[in-house]
Design a protein around this motif. Structure first.
Motif: not given
Length: 270
Positions: A22-25, A41-47, A208-211
């Motif tokens: 979250y800090d990175f975001y 990886k999460a942002m690859a699905f949800m930029p 969601v899968a990344v988390y």
């Protein structure tokens, strides 16, 4: 992997942390490469994830100012994460220098960094407790040394409940906290949902899968399910809405489409 000077001893810096991601975001610097890798990886699905987090923080600041305007001088922020610019104590104490703020988090990095940020601020503190153990929060000497539960409190549950699985009964935890609050208290809450995301559920489920893979399941609840967390409260206008639509200071039409992902609301205890 070299351990940064600010990283507490005893934590595994090879394992991603939700609070550091979250800090990175948010553009912070208290995260490790393993956190940044998971975030990418999460942002690859949800930029639009950084936009969602920015909207979340903006809502939090507006809601804290609302609570301060209502005369509330005590703030209990559970799942507070790593302090960044414009955090609860800064907003609340700008509105009222007498405001008291208690942060709660179970992430060692969040706790250690909070202690450093709050040093010298005798009206703000941090306690290492898990939301899953609400009675430990309520009985904590650190919490009770700063927060008087006999007086109204603003309880913040911002971007935390969606990391509590149904098996851990988040509804009961929220109810326990609610029952301990004095009349006139408010709850400030945000929660992730597939509703509002400008992607198909199939696309968003990749995030969601990344988390799930980093053992921090992200639970996407429906609007109806999120509404249940407000049982025992009267919703403050405009109710449970997307984050930019809660008492916006600028036209919400100017917001990025991703900012409308999930829900936010404020409830008042009679």
């Amino acid at each position: 992997m070299e351990r940064p000077a600010w990283a507490p001893q005893g934590i595994d810096i090879s394992v991603p942390s939700v609070s550091r991601i979250y800090d990175f975001y948010l553009g912070g610097s208290h995260n490790f490469e393993v956190d940044r890798e998971a975030a990418r990886k999460a942002m690859a699905f949800m930029p639009g994830l950084p936009k969602i987090m920015q909207a979340n923080r903006a809502f939090m600041r507006r809601a804290v100012r609302f609570a301060a305007d209502e005369g509330i001088t005590q703030f209990l922020d559970i799942g507070s994460g790593i302090p960044t610019f414009g955090n609860v104590h800064e907003v609340a104490q700008a509105a009222n220098p007498e405001a008291r703020i208690m942060y709660i988090d179970h992430d060692p990095v969040a706790v250690a960094h909070s202690e450093a940020v709050l040093e010298g601020n005798d009206r703000a503190g941090i306690a290492a407790v898990d939301l899953r153990k609400p009675q430990e929060i309520l009985s904590s000497p650190v919490v009770n040394g700063l927060i008087d539960l006999e007086r109204p409190v603003a309880l913040l549950l911002v971007a935390v409940l969606h990391f509590i699985e149904d098996a851990d009964d988040p509804q009961a935890a929220v109810a326990t906290l609610r029952d301990a609050l004095a009349p006139g208290s408010v709850v400030i809450l945000t929660h992730a949902s597939y509703e509002g995301i400008p992607l198909t559920e199939e696309q968003a489920s990749g995030t969601v899968a990344v988390y799930q893979n980093i053992r921090n399941p992200l639970i996407m609840r429906t609007r109806e399910e999120i509404t249940r967390f407000f049982e025992g409260y009267t919703m403050v206008d405009p109710g449970l809405v997307s984050m930019p639509d809660w008492r916006p200071e600028t036209p919400s039409s100017q917001e990025d489409p991703f900012a409308f992902s999930g829900f936010a609301g404020v409830g008042r205890k009679a």
